[in-house]
Motif scaffolding. Structure first.
Motif, PDB file in Angstrom:
ATOM      1  N   GLN B 149     -29.886  56.979  -2.612  1.00  0.00           N
ATOM      2  CA  GLN B 149     -31.093  57.678  -2.210  1.00  0.00           C
ATOM      3  C   GLN B 149     -32.335  56.851  -2.524  1.00  0.00           C
ATOM      4  OE1 GLN B 149     -29.753  60.878  -4.662  1.00  0.00           O
ATOM      5  NE2 GLN B 149     -29.537  62.260  -2.938  1.00  0.00           N
ATOM      6  N   GLN B 150     -32.319  56.189  -3.675  1.00  0.00           N
ATOM      7  CA  GLN B 150     -33.526  55.499  -4.112  1.00  0.00           C
ATOM      8  C   GLN B 150     -33.531  54.029  -3.729  1.00  0.00           C
ATOM      9  OE1 GLN B 150     -33.915  54.879  -8.296  1.00  0.00           O
ATOM     10  NE2 GLN B 150     -36.109  55.144  -8.253  1.00  0.00           N
ATOM     11  N   ALA B 151     -32.526  53.290  -4.246  1.00  0.00           N
ATOM     12  CA  ALA B 151     -32.533  51.849  -4.004  1.00  0.00           C
ATOM     13  C   ALA B 151     -32.318  51.546  -2.528  1.00  0.00           C
ATOM     14  CB  ALA B 151     -31.462  51.175  -4.852  1.00  0.00           C
ATOM     15  N   GLU B 152     -31.546  52.388  -1.864  1.00  0.00           N
ATOM     16  CA  GLU B 152     -31.271  52.119  -0.459  1.00  0.00           C
ATOM     17  C   GLU B 152     -32.516  52.304   0.402  1.00  0.00           C
ATOM     18  OE1 GLU B 152     -28.039  54.293   1.278  1.00  0.00           O
ATOM     19  OE2 GLU B 152     -27.403  52.559   2.426  1.00  0.00           O
ATOM     20  N   VAL B 153     -33.497  53.005  -0.121  1.00  0.00           N
ATOM     21  CA  VAL B 153     -34.779  53.131   0.572  1.00  0.00           C
ATOM     22  C   VAL B 153     -35.695  51.981   0.154  1.00  0.00           C
ATOM     23  CG1 VAL B 153     -36.920  54.461   0.377  1.00  0.00           C
ATOM     24  CG2 VAL B 153     -34.804  55.592   1.033  1.00  0.00           C
ATOM     25  N   LEU B 154     -35.661  51.670  -1.124  1.00  0.00           N
ATOM     26  CA  LEU B 154     -36.616  50.706  -1.679  1.00  0.00           C
ATOM     27  C   LEU B 154     -36.317  49.269  -1.267  1.00  0.00           C
ATOM     28  CD1 LEU B 154     -39.010  50.437  -3.639  1.00  0.00           C
ATOM     29  CD2 LEU B 154     -37.358  50.172  -5.477  1.00  0.00           C
ATOM     30  N   VAL B 155     -35.048  48.872  -1.408  1.00  0.00           N
ATOM     31  CA  VAL B 155     -34.710  47.458  -1.191  1.00  0.00           C
ATOM     32  C   VAL B 155     -34.969  46.998   0.246  1.00  0.00           C
ATOM     33  CG1 VAL B 155     -32.855  45.771  -1.250  1.00  0.00           C
ATOM     34  CG2 VAL B 155     -33.098  47.389  -3.111  1.00  0.00           C
ATOM     35  N   GLY B 270     -50.051  47.616  -6.130  1.00  0.00           N
ATOM     36  CA  GLY B 270     -49.215  46.925  -5.157  1.00  0.00           C
ATOM     37  C   GLY B 270     -47.729  46.993  -5.450  1.00  0.00           C
ATOM     38  N   ILE B 271     -47.342  47.488  -6.590  1.00  0.00           N
ATOM     39  CA  ILE B 271     -45.914  47.565  -6.907  1.00  0.00           C
ATOM     40  C   ILE B 271     -45.294  48.697  -6.098  1.00  0.00           C
ATOM     41  CG2 ILE B 271     -44.222  47.953  -8.732  1.00  0.00           C
ATOM     42  CD1 ILE B 271     -46.084  46.719 -10.694  1.00  0.00           C
ATOM     43  N   LEU B 272     -44.139  48.411  -5.504  1.00  0.00           N
ATOM     44  CA  LEU B 272     -43.464  49.359  -4.627  1.00  0.00           C
ATOM     45  C   LEU B 272     -42.401  50.119  -5.398  1.00  0.00           C
ATOM     46  CD1 LEU B 272     -44.058  49.563  -1.584  1.00  0.00           C
ATOM     47  CD2 LEU B 272     -42.012  48.225  -1.159  1.00  0.00           C
ATOM     48  N   VAL B 273     -42.409  51.454  -5.273  1.00  0.00           N
ATOM     49  CA  VAL B 273     -41.388  52.266  -5.932  1.00  0.00           C
ATOM     50  C   VAL B 273     -40.919  53.345  -4.962  1.00  0.00           C
ATOM     51  CG1 VAL B 273     -42.307  51.875  -8.249  1.00  0.00           C
ATOM     52  CG2 VAL B 273     -43.098  53.821  -6.925  1.00  0.00           C
ATOM     53  N   ALA B 274     -39.887  54.093  -5.357  1.00  0.00           N
ATOM     54  CA  ALA B 274     -39.390  55.170  -4.495  1.00  0.00           C
ATOM     55  C   ALA B 274     -38.934  56.321  -5.362  1.00  0.00           C
ATOM     56  CB  ALA B 274     -38.227  54.670  -3.632  1.00  0.00           C
ATOM     57  N   TYR B 275     -39.549  57.476  -5.190  1.00  0.00           N
ATOM     58  CA  TYR B 275     -39.169  58.629  -6.012  1.00  0.00           C
ATOM     59  C   TYR B 275     -39.102  59.895  -5.188  1.00  0.00           C
ATOM     60  CZ  TYR B 275     -40.277  55.543  -9.876  1.00  0.00           C
ATOM     61  OH  TYR B 275     -40.297  54.495 -10.738  1.00  0.00           O
ATOM     62  N   ASN B 276     -38.592  60.956  -5.821  1.00  0.00           N
ATOM     63  CA  ASN B 276     -38.477  62.242  -5.181  1.00  0.00           C
ATOM     64  C   ASN B 276     -39.817  62.976  -5.181  1.00  0.00           C
ATOM     65  OD1 ASN B 276     -37.515  65.407  -6.294  1.00  0.00           O
ATOM     66  ND2 ASN B 276     -37.052  64.716  -4.227  1.00  0.00           N
ATOM     67  N   TYR B 277     -40.649  62.669  -6.168  1.00  0.00           N
ATOM     68  CA  TYR B 277     -41.897  63.437  -6.281  1.00  0.00           C
ATOM     69  C   TYR B 277     -43.069  62.519  -6.556  1.00  0.00           C
ATOM     70  CZ  TYR B 277     -45.311  66.821  -7.929  1.00  0.00           C
ATOM     71  OH  TYR B 277     -46.444  67.576  -8.076  1.00  0.00           O
ATOM     72  N   SER B 278     -44.228  62.894  -6.047  1.00  0.00           N
ATOM     73  CA  SER B 278     -45.462  62.239  -6.451  1.00  0.00           C
ATOM     74  C   SER B 278     -46.541  63.303  -6.535  1.00  0.00           C
ATOM     75  CB  SER B 278     -45.866  61.172  -5.428  1.00  0.00           C
ATOM     76  OG  SER B 278     -47.256  60.882  -5.550  1.00  0.00           O
ATOM     77  N   LEU B 364     -41.198  56.635  -0.168  1.00  0.00           N
ATOM     78  CA  LEU B 364     -41.526  55.260  -0.492  1.00  0.00           C
ATOM     79  C   LEU B 364     -42.977  55.266  -0.965  1.00  0.00           C
ATOM     80  CD1 LEU B 364     -40.391  52.362  -0.381  1.00  0.00           C
ATOM     81  CD2 LEU B 364     -41.454  52.129   1.860  1.00  0.00           C
ATOM     82  N   ILE B 365     -43.207  54.715  -2.162  1.00  0.00           N
ATOM     83  CA  ILE B 365     -44.510  54.885  -2.820  1.00  0.00           C
ATOM     84  C   ILE B 365     -45.070  53.537  -3.234  1.00  0.00           C
ATOM     85  CG2 ILE B 365     -45.574  55.769  -4.946  1.00  0.00           C
ATOM     86  CD1 ILE B 365     -43.544  58.060  -4.821  1.00  0.00           C
ATOM     87  N   LYS B 371     -52.264  55.450  -9.292  1.00  0.00           N
ATOM     88  CA  LYS B 371     -51.731  56.637  -8.649  1.00  0.00           C
ATOM     89  C   LYS B 371     -50.503  56.247  -7.824  1.00  0.00           C
ATOM     90  CE  LYS B 371     -55.931  59.393  -7.687  1.00  0.00           C
ATOM     91  NZ  LYS B 371     -56.278  59.688  -9.014  1.00  0.00           N
ATOM     92  N   LEU B 372     -49.673  57.270  -7.520  1.00  0.00           N
ATOM     93  CA  LEU B 372     -48.473  57.012  -6.723  1.00  0.00           C
ATOM     94  C   LEU B 372     -48.758  57.413  -5.279  1.00  0.00           C
ATOM     95  CD1 LEU B 372     -45.865  58.543  -9.206  1.00  0.00           C
ATOM     96  CD2 LEU B 372     -46.282  56.135  -8.813  1.00  0.00           C
ATOM     97  N   ASN B 373     -49.138  56.456  -4.453  1.00  0.00           N
ATOM     98  CA  ASN B 373     -49.480  56.773  -3.059  1.00  0.00           C
ATOM     99  C   ASN B 373     -48.252  56.740  -2.163  1.00  0.00           C
ATOM    100  OD1 ASN B 373     -52.112  57.034  -3.758  1.00  0.00           O
ATOM    101  ND2 ASN B 373     -52.769  55.060  -2.937  1.00  0.00           N
ATOM    102  N   VAL B 374     -48.034  57.847  -1.458  1.00  0.00           N
ATOM    103  CA  VAL B 374     -46.845  57.950  -0.612  1.00  0.00           C
ATOM    104  C   VAL B 374     -47.057  57.175   0.673  1.00  0.00           C
ATOM    105  CG1 VAL B 374     -45.370  59.541   0.649  1.00  0.00           C
ATOM    106  CG2 VAL B 374     -46.302  60.200  -1.569  1.00  0.00           C
TER     107      VAL B 374
END
Lengths: 288, 406, 340
Positions: B149-155, B270-278, B364-365, B371-374
């Motif tokens: 769910q997470q890495a497969e979106v982020l990578v 500029g760092i890219l992350v991926a989470y369920n909530y922001s 994808l954030i 802040k965590l911008n979606v």
């Protein structure tokens, strides 16, 4: 070429951090045979002093070079008066009492500052060695360590005060007979040693995050370097730092940082097996 | 109208005796929710808001009348970021406090310290944080996002944005080791590769040598699964070496404990992350949650991904209890596995019966100005990597963690 | 009062206390306290009787625990695994001891070497998270440690587990047995020579005793006892982690022995149980850091009670029994401690 130069600087940096962290303990051990196991926490205290100073708006360089040493020196004065001076000559008891002190300080830090890791921002930018970028701050750390040891060597060898300290190191009784109060010398040495630890903490604060338990990472390496170095303060600490730092760096480059750490520890055991009284029991004796 | 004194006295006496009895009976009748979280030590930045989230969830459940007519009471211990404490307090929760469910555990090491024990005692266990996937256990429900769910979106997003060569940094324990393998798999799937992999024990805070090493391999980006307070130094040292502007970064862990607020904007932008909530999600559900949190605790600055996941985990369990109409173990697990879902602050969270994991929204954030911008939303992603290896309907007594082989 | 009688009373009282305790306190907590007491006993023997300041007793403790876990995960019988864990610890003690004593390392330097040894194990075990680190079918697990091995059972009968109160009984009896063993050894020629070595190594050597061999034996015994404590810890906790090798564990052992009374055996045992209980109580509240309290306690003991609590208590009791300048001395079972 760039990579080799960067590695070389990395090596000097490893040696410098080891020497800087061990310096305060070496001074106190070399003179008074006191092993201050709270040494790591003294360093952390210097770091926290820097952070608090920066939070109050004091210039960061001032915090690192002045506020941290002064704060920890003052703390060292209090500790010496309350605890250390009652335990001179009792090496094991001092170790245990200072171990207790380290627990008190760690607990105190977590009660006062909380357990989250804090830090100060790095005040220096990056420096380029060809295509490799380094934190310019690493060079600052190296420079400070060199200055510190040069100053210590000069003080110990070429000033009257240094002469008195070295005399007391070799024989406290004779120095006392000649009119120099060993208690005052010990007190002064402990305070100066604390100041050096505080300086190390201030210098290292922008590099590594500080948490109440950070002291533990310093004490083991400092202890091993000091014991490995032997009785002489400056030459012993430098010799041991060079030896252990090189071993650690080489193995780190060959494998992983973890292997480097373990190699350092193994080297310490081997050294103590071969030279149980440290490097300067055999070479570089009496250098100070 | 005659008031019969005797009857009033009798009724009064009955009330006087009955009231304390019924109160104590009610107290004994509470549903006990066992909680094991690190609210002190290295992981307290994760644990304290999770604890607050649990309190909020329980307060809301009780305000709505409790579960099956009973109030929920939290029996919680501070595990002090020490894995041995997890096992010890888990034993205590089972044997002495006799709780009905355990909802807790933060880093994967803590989960594995108690999962075998709880399975053996047949006690329901809900593990809420994001993790490395693969756990297949009939008594455990895992309600956080997994690599599929997470890495497969982020990578793939990182590869598309920056290039094919990545340098992997990970914490040296089961989570980091597994995630490193997942990163390599997803990199390969996206046509990329890992030019270096490094693991760091959780107490390491000096990364200068690594920063030099990374530069020598010249990757297109760096991807990190670093965990805990000490590892935060990496991002500071990275920025201090001027690398921030040169090589971009992605992470599966930066921000789950609000680390992006501890770092400066210069260190985090500029760092890219991926989470369920922001907290920047503009959905009604998110806004309602923020308002409820603010009502109970004052300000919402402590909310982070793990806290929201924890809240959703408690709510999923509560929904399971309602559907099972009981708090006993096989009943609740069965009800939860049978299509239980809730509308949480992040949207719909639905339990997958075969794996005891959840399907949820992923975003994808990009970290910007603390802040965590979606950037992009992926609705209802399934825990595919665990579905491929685990089917609890076929192996109803399983208790293991499958490892990715790569 | 003769030393043997004092010991007899003390031992009897302790046995009675251990027998009655489960009726008052949880046997789960009591088992841990007994394990810690056994660890303290091992260091008390090595340090108090042998004069060897070992900063790394945790190394043997951890090796015993990991030894049991690895052995059990590889399918061996529980009885074999207990012996395996103890053997692993003892072998390491013999190797380390041989290197140190035959290398004539003494005093503070010995402390450093033992410290380094436990640090090496700690750092190494923390780095074994990868799947390539396994002994047979047992993954070492790195930071996570090894969970999920079978608890203790009667050797040969896997369906008769020894847990809960049964485990407590086993550990308590082992503690009493090891205590008696150490006490007996102290009375034998071996124990006397060991004490002589502690008092004056040169003199013992000049008298013809092989100091290195005597110390090695004592060190090995200490390692075996600590290893046994480690095995019991593993079956009690159902999880072994690298924290067992940490400096903190070694420091705890040193504090227990010191506070209890260096030189005796009863003091450290009581000290370990009291301080362990105190730590548990402190850990449950958030007001004051338990480290703070412990550190202050240690400083206080070193400054004001350098011989530890047990000698002070015993001296106090003796003074109560003979208030008017007694003819006999107040030296009792806790005598013979070195002026360290």
């Amino acid at each position: 070429m760039d990579a080799t130069l960067a590695d070389l600087i990395g090596l000097v940096y490893t040696i410098a951090t080891l020497a800087l962290v061990a310096a305060g303990l070496a001074l106190v051990f070399g003179l008074m045979r006191v092993i201050n196991l709270a040494h790591g926490e003294f360093i952390v205290l210097g770091g926290y002093a820097t952070i608090v100073g920066v939070q109050h708006g004091i210039n960061v360089w001032l915090c690192i070079l002045v506020v941290a040493p002064l704060a920890v020196g003052l703390f060292g004065l209090i500790v010496e008066w309350l605890v250390i001076r009652r335990l001179y000559g009792r090496m094991i008891d001092t170790m245990l009492a200072t171990w207790g002190l380290s627990l008190v300080m760690t607990g105190g830090f977590s009660m006062i500052f909380g357990s989250t890791t804090t830090g100060v921002s790095n005040p220096l930018g990056a420096v380029s060695i060809g295509s490799i970028q380094l934190g310019g701050y690493s060079l600052f750390v190296i420079a400070i360590t060199v200055l510190l040891f040069v100053a210590a060597a000069l003080l110990l060898r070429h000033t009257r005060a240094g002469l008195i300290v070295r005399a007391a190191m070799q024989s406290g009784d004779v120095a006392a007979v000649l009119g120099h109060d060993p208690r005052r010398i010990y007190q002064l040495t402990f305070v100066v040693g604390s100041m050096v630890s505080g300086l190390a903490g201030g210098v290292l604060a922008p590099l590594t995050g500080l948490a109440p338990s950070s002291g533990a990472q310093f004490i083991a390496k400092a202890f091993i370097t000091v014991i490995g170095g032997g009785a002489s303060v400056v030459s012993g600490t430098l010799a041991a730092s060079v030896l252990f730092g090189t071993v650690a760096k080489v193995f780190e480059l060959l494998a992983t940082p973890m292997v480097g750490e373990i190699a350092l520890l193994v080297a310490a055991v081997v050294l103590l097996r071969v030279l149980p009284q440290g490097i300067t029991s055999r070479w570089l004796k009496g250098w100070a | 109208m005659t008031i019969r004194r005797r009857s009033i006295l009798a009724q009064g006496a009955a009330l006087a005796i009955g009231l304390p009895l019924s109160m104590s009976a009610r107290a004994a009748d509470d549903i006990r929710l066992g909680s094991l979280l690190d609210t002190s030590g290295n992981f307290d930045a994760y644990g304290k808001p999770m604890d607050m989230a649990a309190d909020l969830a329980i307060a809301e459940i009780n305000a709505a009348g409790g579960l099956i007519g009973r109030k929920v009471r939290k029996v919680g211990y501070d595990t002090q970021s020490n894995m041995a404490m997890y096992t010890r307090f888990a034993q205590q929760l089972v044997r002495q406090d006799k709780v009905d469910v355990v909802i807790g555990g933060i880093i994967s090491a803590s989960r594995e310290a108690i999962r075998p024990l709880l399975h053996r005692e047949k006690l329901l266990y809900v593990y809420t944080p994001l993790y490395e996937g693969g756990v297949c256990d009939s008594d455990t429900f895992l309600t956080g996002e997994t690599p599929a769910q997470q890495a497969e979106v982020l990578v793939p997003a990182a590869v598309k944005k920056w290039g094919k060569k990545a340098y992997i940094l990970a914490a040296d324990y089961n989570y980091g080791q597994y995630m490193a393998k997942w990163f390599q798999k997803f990199l390969a799937d996206a046509g990329g590769s890992a030019v270096g992999v490094d693991f760091f024990p959780l107490d390491v805070s000096d990364f200068n040598a690594t920063i030099g090493k990374i530069q020598e391999t010249k990757p297109d980006f760096v991807i990190s699964a670093l965990v805990g307070g000490a590892h935060l130094s990496f991002y500071r040292q990275w920025a201090a070496a001027g690398m921030k502007a040169r090589i971009p970064m992605a992470s599966t862990t930066l921000g789950v404990g609000n680390e992006h607020k501890v770092l400066t904007a210069a260190e985090g932008d500029g760092i890219l992350v991926a989470y369920n909530y922001s907290p920047e999600l503009q959905t009604p559900a998110s806004k309602a949650f923020l308002a409820a949190w603010a009502r109970k605790f004052g300000d919402t600055s402590k909310i982070h991904e793990l806290a929201v996941l924890h809240y959703q985990g408690v709510m999923l369990w509560a929904e399971g209890v309602r559907r099972a109409k009981s708090v006993k173990q096989p009943d609740v697990a069965k009800a939860m596995a049978d299509g239980t879902s809730i509308e949480g602050p992040s949207g719909k969270v639905a339990i997958d019966g075969a794996t005891h994991h959840v399907s949820l929204d992923m975003h994808l954030i990009e970290i910007r100005q603390q802040k965590l911008n979606v950037l992009q939303t992926f609705a209802q992603r399934a825990p595919r990597e665990t579905q491929a290896v685990c089917d609890l309907r076929k192996t109803p007594d399983a208790s293991t963690q499958h490892e990715i082989k790569f | 009062m003769g030393k043997a009688r004092v010991f007899g009373w003390g031992f009897g009282a302790a046995a009675a206390a251990l027998l009655l305790a489960p009726f008052l306190f949880s046997d789960y907590t009591l088992t841990l306290l007994c394990v810690q007491a056994l660890l303290a006993l091992s260091l008390a023997f090595v340090w108090g009787v042998g004069g060897i300041l070992c900063f790394g007793q945790a190394a043997f403790y951890g090796l015993g625990a990991y030894g049991y876990a690895v052995c059990s995960l590889n399918g061996a019988d529980a009885g074999v695994c207990v012996l395996g864990g103890v053997a692993a610890a003892t072998l390491f003690a013999v190797a380390l001891g041989a290197m140190m004593f035959y290398g004539r390392i003494g005093d503070v330097y010995l402390g450093v070497v033992t410290l380094v040894a436990t640090l090496i194990l700690y750092k190494y075990m923390n780095s074994t998270a990868g799947s390539e680190y396994a002994i047979g079918s047992a993954r070492l697990g790195g930071f996570n440690g090894i969970p999920g091995f079978t608890p203790l059972y009667v050797p040969g009968r896997p369906d008769w587990p020894i847990t809960g109160t049964a485990l407590y009984a086993l550990v308590a009896l082992s503690l009493l047995g090891c205590w008696a063993l150490c006490r007996w050894l102290m009375q034998r020629p071996f124990g006397r020579v060991l004490a002589g070595t502690r008092e004056n190594e040169l003199r013992a050597e000049l008298l013809g005793y092989d100091v290195r061999w005597v110390r090695l034996l004592a060190f090995a015994l200490g390692g075996a006892l600590a290893g046994l404590a480690g095995v019991f810890y593993a079956v009690w906790a159902e999880l072994v982690t690298p924290e067992l090798f940490s400096l903190g564990t070694s420091a705890d052992a040193i504090i227990w022995v010191l506070v209890g009374g260096l030189g005796g055996l009863a003091g450290p045992i009581a000290g370990a149980m009291a301080l362990g209980a105190l730590k548990g109580l402190l850990g449950a509240q958030q007001m004051v850091s338990s480290l703070f309290v412990f550190g202050a306690l240690l400083i206080g003991v070193v400054l004001f009670l350098p011989r530890g609590l047990a000698p002070m208590l015993v001296a106090g009791v003796a003074r109560l029994r003979a208030p008017r300048g007694a003819a006999h001395t107040t030296h009792t079972a806790a005598s013979g401690e070195a002026e360290r």
